[in-house]
Design an enzyme around this catalytic site. Structure first.
Site, PDB file in Angstrom:
ATOM      1  N   GLY A   1       0.698  -1.545   0.062  1.00 42.92           N
ATOM      2  CA  GLY A   1       0.291   0.529   0.032  1.00 42.92           C
ATOM      3  C   GLY A   1       1.112   1.274   0.217  1.00 42.92           C
ATOM      4  N   CYS A   2      -0.006   2.708  -0.144  1.00 48.95           N
ATOM      5  CA  CYS A   2       1.219   3.582  -0.711  1.00 48.95           C
ATOM      6  C   CYS A   2       1.483   4.070   0.304  1.00 48.95           C
ATOM      7  CB  CYS A   2       0.189   5.143  -1.555  1.00 48.95           C
ATOM      8  SG  CYS A   2      -1.539   5.293  -0.075  1.00 48.95           S
ATOM      9  N   TYR A   3       0.514   4.409   1.906  1.00 47.42           N
ATOM     10  CA  TYR A   3       0.979   4.345   3.098  1.00 47.42           C
ATOM     11  C   TYR A   3       2.211   3.426   4.005  1.00 47.42           C
ATOM     12  CZ  TYR A   3      -2.600   8.515   3.495  1.00 47.42           C
ATOM     13  OH  TYR A   3      -3.506   9.340   3.062  1.00 47.42           O
ATOM     14  N   PRO A   4       1.574   1.835   3.282  1.00 48.05           N
ATOM     15  CA  PRO A   4       2.700   1.765   4.594  1.00 48.05           C
ATOM     16  C   PRO A   4       4.333   1.746   4.086  1.00 48.05           C
ATOM     17  CG  PRO A   4       1.049   0.286   4.393  1.00 48.05           C
ATOM     18  CD  PRO A   4       0.673   2.044   3.280  1.00 48.05           C
ATOM     19  N   THR A   5       4.303   1.414   2.425  1.00 46.80           N
ATOM     20  CA  THR A   5       5.836   2.075   1.569  1.00 46.80           C
ATOM     21  C   THR A   5       6.776   2.897   2.557  1.00 46.80           C
ATOM     22  OG1 THR A   5       4.750   1.352  -0.189  1.00 46.80           O
ATOM     23  CG2 THR A   5       6.754   2.447  -0.265  1.00 46.80           C
TER      24      THR A   5
END
Length: 310
Positions: free
Chosen positions: A115-119
């Site tokens: 996911g974008c935030y987890p990245t």
């Protein structure tokens, strides 16, 4: 020989981004389905099984269905949904997040795109947990803001509608029930004992993302210098993830917009004993389409950064 690739969900925001990065490449042949057959299970099954690699840009249930339609052990799958991100049978597709992950991806047949935030969160935190600087039991919080394209077609239409009220849509926080679907992914792949307190927001900017993790040095096993050294070591030689300077006047939401890069920052005040870790990325780049293309390159044995915007 070129790799045959099928993007299932190519009409969505992420699918369009991926298609733009793959179109025109001589080492890739894209498999397409006519618009009037995109939801035809037979047509999709045919394309899924004809491909050397499939990139799924679908809702979770549709992604699971697509995987079930693959009737061979040859087709490799990269899933951009959240359906398989904590499934131990799938390889987590963040090449830089752990030693040896590139080799794992080269062998993988099932890859979950992060996911974008987890990245952003994992890029900052995972190396520090691994180095023993951040204790796994330490409760963490993460503040993050994304461009509105992260909300897909519905949110894009809302922000870009004629006469849209700028004051009402300039900046908003959400996930106030504290149960966002990205949290298990963050906890699992950072190796944390507790789910991080996740505080996301969306801003009136089409693309771009900032992810911030604040820390108290007194609760860590190391200094700000140790943090910088651990991050520099973790991403040494990477063309995609880089430890940037600490000039706060240069940091904006659009820092990496339009690229597939991930920039990391360490801002520290030793006298106060406080640190702010910040990751800047494009929610549609390294946070979605760029990551999928990078993973495709790795699983197919192609040049890792081919087609990326660095």
């Amino acid at each position: 020989m070129t790799a045959k690739v099928f993007i299932d969900g190519a009409a969505g925001t992420t699918g369009i981004e991926i298609h733009e990065r793959l179109a025109g490449r001589r080492d890739i042949t894209l498999i397409a389905i006519a618009d009037d057959r995109r939801k035809d299970p037979a047509a999709r099954a045919e394309a899924l099984n004809a491909a050397d690699a499939v990139i799924l840009c679908l809702p979770d249930d549709a992604a699971r269905e697509a995987v079930s339609l693959i009737a061979n052990d040859r087709t490799r799958v990269i899933d951009a949904s959240t359906a398989h991100r904590t499934d131990p049978r799938w390889t987590y597709g963040f090449a830089e997040v752990a030693p040896g992950r590139r080799d794992e991806l080269a062998r993988a047949t099932r890859v979950s795109n992060p996911g974008c935030y987890p990245t952003g969160f994992l890029a900052l935190v995972a190396p520090l947990v691994r180095a023993g600087i951040v204790p796994p039991a330490l409760p963490l919080s993460v503040n993050a803001t994304s461009g509105y394209s992260g909300g897909g077609k519905a949110m894009i239409a809302e922000f870009e509608a004629p006469g849209a009220d700028d004051a009402a849509t300039g900046f908003r926080i959400y996930a106030l029930a504290l149960g966002h679907k990205h949290v298990p992914e963050m906890q699992a792949h950072a190796g944390l004992a507790h789910p991080p307190l996740f505080m996301p927001a969306v801003a009136r900017s089409y693309r771009g993302m900032l992810v911030e993790v604040p820390l108290h040095l007194s609760l860590l096993n190391g200094t700000a210098g140790d943090i910088r050294a651990a991050l520099a070591d973790a991403y040494a030689g990477s063309r995609i993830v880089r430890l940037a300077g600490a000039d706060p006047t240069l940091l904006t939401l659009e820092q990496c917009a339009g690229t597939d890069r991930l920039d990391l920052f360490v801002f520290a005040n030793e006298a106060l004993g406080q640190v702010r870790l910040v990751a800047a990325l494009d929610n549609l780049g390294k946070g979605a389409g760029g990551a999928a293309v990078q993973n495709l390159n790795l699983v197919m044995g192609l040049e890792e950064t081919e087609g990326l915007r660095l």
